[in-house]
Design a protein around this motif. Sequence first.
Motif, PDB file in Angstrom:
ATOM      1  N   ALA A 187       0.826  -1.204   0.000  1.00  0.00           N
ATOM      2  CA  ALA A 187       0.000   0.000   0.000  1.00  0.00           C
ATOM      3  C   ALA A 187       0.861   1.255   0.000  1.00  0.00           C
ATOM      4  CB  ALA A 187      -0.928  -0.007   1.217  1.00  0.00           C
ATOM      5  N   PHE A 188       1.905   1.281   0.826  1.00  0.00           N
ATOM      6  CA  PHE A 188       2.798   2.447   0.878  1.00  0.00           C
ATOM      7  C   PHE A 188       3.473   2.665  -0.472  1.00  0.00           C
ATOM      8  CE2 PHE A 188       3.998   4.450   5.084  1.00  0.00           C
ATOM      9  CZ  PHE A 188       2.780   4.187   5.669  1.00  0.00           C
ATOM     10  N   GLU A 189       3.940   1.599  -1.099  1.00  0.00           N
ATOM     11  CA  GLU A 189       4.608   1.735  -2.393  1.00  0.00           C
ATOM     12  C   GLU A 189       3.656   2.273  -3.455  1.00  0.00           C
ATOM     13  OE1 GLU A 189       6.161  -2.112  -3.196  1.00  0.00           O
ATOM     14  OE2 GLU A 189       7.788  -1.970  -1.720  1.00  0.00           O
ATOM     15  N   ASP A 190       2.434   1.731  -3.492  1.00  0.00           N
ATOM     16  CA  ASP A 190       1.468   2.171  -4.499  1.00  0.00           C
ATOM     17  C   ASP A 190       1.000   3.603  -4.239  1.00  0.00           C
ATOM     18  OD1 ASP A 190       1.725  -0.281  -5.641  1.00  0.00           O
ATOM     19  OD2 ASP A 190      -0.213  -1.069  -4.981  1.00  0.00           O
ATOM     20  N   LEU A 191       0.984   4.007  -2.976  1.00  0.00           N
ATOM     21  CA  LEU A 191       0.568   5.362  -2.632  1.00  0.00           C
ATOM     22  C   LEU A 191       1.698   6.380  -2.766  1.00  0.00           C
ATOM     23  CD1 LEU A 191      -1.564   4.546   0.549  1.00  0.00           C
ATOM     24  CD2 LEU A 191      -2.441   5.469  -1.604  1.00  0.00           C
ATOM     25  N   GLY A 192       2.906   5.899  -3.017  1.00  0.00           N
ATOM     26  CA  GLY A 192       4.040   6.807  -3.147  1.00  0.00           C
ATOM     27  C   GLY A 192       4.559   7.320  -1.825  1.00  0.00           C
ATOM     28  N   LEU A 193       4.267   6.592  -0.737  1.00  0.00           N
ATOM     29  CA  LEU A 193       4.747   6.995   0.576  1.00  0.00           C
ATOM     30  C   LEU A 193       6.069   6.326   0.873  1.00  0.00           C
ATOM     31  CD1 LEU A 193       1.379   6.666   2.527  1.00  0.00           C
ATOM     32  CD2 LEU A 193       2.490   8.791   1.825  1.00  0.00           C
ATOM     33  N   ASP A 194       6.956   7.065   1.520  1.00  0.00           N
ATOM     34  CA  ASP A 194       8.279   6.527   1.809  1.00  0.00           C
ATOM     35  C   ASP A 194       8.755   7.102   3.137  1.00  0.00           C
ATOM     36  OD1 ASP A 194      10.736   5.284   1.615  1.00  0.00           O
ATOM     37  OD2 ASP A 194      11.628   6.892   0.430  1.00  0.00           O
ATOM     38  N   GLY A 195       9.108   6.222   4.075  1.00  0.00           N
ATOM     39  CA  GLY A 195       9.625   6.685   5.358  1.00  0.00           C
ATOM     40  C   GLY A 195       8.523   6.884   6.382  1.00  0.00           C
ATOM     41  N   PRO A 196       8.881   7.383   7.555  1.00  0.00           N
ATOM     42  CA  PRO A 196       7.912   7.606   8.631  1.00  0.00           C
ATOM     43  C   PRO A 196       6.799   8.547   8.199  1.00  0.00           C
ATOM     44  CG  PRO A 196      10.163   7.797   9.444  1.00  0.00           C
ATOM     45  CD  PRO A 196      10.267   7.738   7.961  1.00  0.00           C
ATOM     46  N   CYS A 197       5.595   8.252   8.674  1.00  0.00           N
ATOM     47  CA  CYS A 197       4.428   9.059   8.317  1.00  0.00           C
ATOM     48  C   CYS A 197       3.638   9.417   9.560  1.00  0.00           C
ATOM     49  CB  CYS A 197       3.524   8.288   7.348  1.00  0.00           C
ATOM     50  SG  CYS A 197       4.239   8.055   5.709  1.00  0.00           S
ATOM     51  N   LEU A 198       2.724  10.348   9.384  1.00  0.00           N
ATOM     52  CA  LEU A 198       1.730  10.666  10.402  1.00  0.00           C
ATOM     53  C   LEU A 198       0.372  10.228   9.877  1.00  0.00           C
ATOM     54  CD1 LEU A 198       2.789  14.288  11.413  1.00  0.00           C
ATOM     55  CD2 LEU A 198       3.028  12.237  12.818  1.00  0.00           C
ATOM     56  N   VAL A 199      -0.359   9.521  10.723  1.00  0.00           N
ATOM     57  CA  VAL A 199      -1.732   9.147  10.380  1.00  0.00           C
ATOM     58  C   VAL A 199      -2.657  10.108  11.122  1.00  0.00           C
ATOM     59  CG1 VAL A 199      -3.470   7.344  10.363  1.00  0.00           C
ATOM     60  CG2 VAL A 199      -1.060   6.742  10.081  1.00  0.00           C
ATOM     61  N   LEU A 200      -3.460  10.841  10.387  1.00  0.00           N
ATOM     62  CA  LEU A 200      -4.359  11.838  10.960  1.00  0.00           C
ATOM     63  C   LEU A 200      -5.790  11.308  10.972  1.00  0.00           C
ATOM     64  CD1 LEU A 200      -1.839  13.507  10.122  1.00  0.00           C
ATOM     65  CD2 LEU A 200      -3.392  15.380   9.581  1.00  0.00           C
ATOM     66  N   ARG A 201      -6.450  11.472  12.084  1.00  0.00           N
ATOM     67  CA  ARG A 201      -7.879  11.180  12.183  1.00  0.00           C
ATOM     68  C   ARG A 201      -8.622  12.497  12.295  1.00  0.00           C
ATOM     69  NH1 ARG A 201     -12.581   8.859  10.962  1.00  0.00           N
ATOM     70  NH2 ARG A 201     -14.083   8.992  12.682  1.00  0.00           N
ATOM     71  N   LEU A 202      -9.580  12.721  11.393  1.00  0.00           N
ATOM     72  CA  LEU A 202     -10.360  13.952  11.384  1.00  0.00           C
ATOM     73  C   LEU A 202     -11.786  13.669  11.815  1.00  0.00           C
ATOM     74  CD1 LEU A 202      -9.254  15.370   7.904  1.00  0.00           C
ATOM     75  CD2 LEU A 202      -8.314  15.946  10.130  1.00  0.00           C
ATOM     76  N   HIS A 203     -12.307  14.521  12.656  1.00  0.00           N
ATOM     77  CA  HIS A 203     -13.728  14.471  13.014  1.00  0.00           C
ATOM     78  C   HIS A 203     -14.346  15.812  12.632  1.00  0.00           C
ATOM     79  CE1 HIS A 203     -17.459  14.120  15.290  1.00  0.00           C
ATOM     80  NE2 HIS A 203     -17.211  15.344  15.730  1.00  0.00           N
ATOM     81  N   LEU A 204     -15.421  15.749  11.829  1.00  0.00           N
ATOM     82  CA  LEU A 204     -16.099  16.960  11.384  1.00  0.00           C
ATOM     83  C   LEU A 204     -17.536  16.959  11.899  1.00  0.00           C
ATOM     84  CD1 LEU A 204     -14.902  16.909   7.666  1.00  0.00           C
ATOM     85  CD2 LEU A 204     -13.821  18.048   9.605  1.00  0.00           C
ATOM     86  N   PRO A 205     -18.096  18.138  12.159  1.00  0.00           N
ATOM     87  CA  PRO A 205     -19.489  18.187  12.628  1.00  0.00           C
ATOM     88  C   PRO A 205     -20.441  17.689  11.559  1.00  0.00           C
ATOM     89  CG  PRO A 205     -18.682  20.387  12.098  1.00  0.00           C
ATOM     90  CD  PRO A 205     -17.500  19.475  12.032  1.00  0.00           C
ATOM     91  N   LYS A 206     -21.442  16.930  11.980  1.00  0.00           N
ATOM     92  CA  LYS A 206     -22.420  16.397  11.040  1.00  0.00           C
ATOM     93  C   LYS A 206     -23.500  17.433  10.759  1.00  0.00           C
ATOM     94  CE  LYS A 206     -21.936  11.495  12.203  1.00  0.00           C
ATOM     95  NZ  LYS A 206     -22.638  10.271  12.671  1.00  0.00           N
TER      96      LYS A 206
END
Length: 412
Positions: A187-206
């Motif tokens: 998945a990382f290779e296909d997404l073009g990601l390389d090295g350490p990453c940050l995973v962000l979780r977003l919550h938006l008002p409904k």
Amino acid sequence: MPSDPTPERPGAFPVLSPAAQALAARCESHVNELARRMARDAFERLPGYSELPADVKDVEIAATVRTGLRLFLRRVRDPQGQAGDYSLFRERAAQRAEEGMPLPMLLRSHSTAVYVLWQALRDEATDGEDGALIELVDFLLRGHEAIIGLVAETYLVEQVTLSAERREHHRSLVRGLLDGSVPPQRAFEDLGLDGPCLVLRLHLPKEEGPAASAVAGRRLLRRVQSVVDRTLGTEAVSLLGVDGGYAIVPQRIDDPDGVRIGEQLCTRLRQVCGDDVRLSAVAADTPSAAPSAARTAADIVRIARACGRPPGIHLMDDVLLEYHLSRHDESSDRIAALLNPVEDRPELVDTLRAHLEHRHDRRSTARHLGLHPNTVDNRLARINELTGLDIASPRGSALALAALLLRDNVPG
């Protein structure tokens, strides 16, 4: 490439004089030579053209040039046109978009071809053929207007389609990465990601009420996606819905925990979605750590909401105790059940949540809820009476907090 009026506009061009037709006919024997000159000489002056593969220049572009030249000469004889005259130009424009050729280069190649053809007509003209040359140039420029519009439209439509396909492919990869159906490294290779990453979780008002229509939801999602793309940059990938989602972005040395970029994103999203925007960022040093980081980020946002913390960016350190208390074990169901007696009294649950968040300060809790302090006291007394929890004691306060967190421990 030079060409002709669209088939939908029969008779848009006048029939040319015999002199103009005769001048054009003398150029027919030079078609192959002109095509080679354009593809291998004139176009070389265009920025970036020399970097194209030789077979693209010598075969595909040269063939397109020859088609355009022959189509122009045929239309000089018969300006009405036939169905399918534009098929090769549409095909090539879509192909160039797929290959990533910049649109300015593509359009400039057509304009350059028109100029080279004009030079050929000018050089072929003799004394007394000025009128015929003017007729042909007028015909050539009007045809160029039609073909340039067609090429640009086809290119842009194809580019939009390709962009949508790439985005959906990326969404599928992010979804597969987070749910475990796609191996993290792949998945990382296909997404073009390389090295350490940050995973962000977003919550938006409904959105609720009339504003929550499907059309409004799609419009909001496009605006949210635009803000996320603009803020996080082209290297980020995301999986978003109208209520939030996830984004993965390469970790930056100057912002290792994502606080700076998170604050920027929250600020911009509030302008689009309203105030209740929440975000958490968790580092993933390796691809295999990304799914766990996503779950942790989601838990941090959920816990921050459950504790009544104000919207914004939330870090693990902000909810360290609450995070620990929210973990499930053999005692979890019994602790969560402590609040069963007030589960049908949302005003009591909200008061308890606010009271704990405001460190048992009755006046601060009252201001937050818009109540009189005596009303807060009465509600807390009612909670104590119904649940048997002594909220004022350290043990009772900890049990109440744990019960709130465990009851709210659902994906969010």
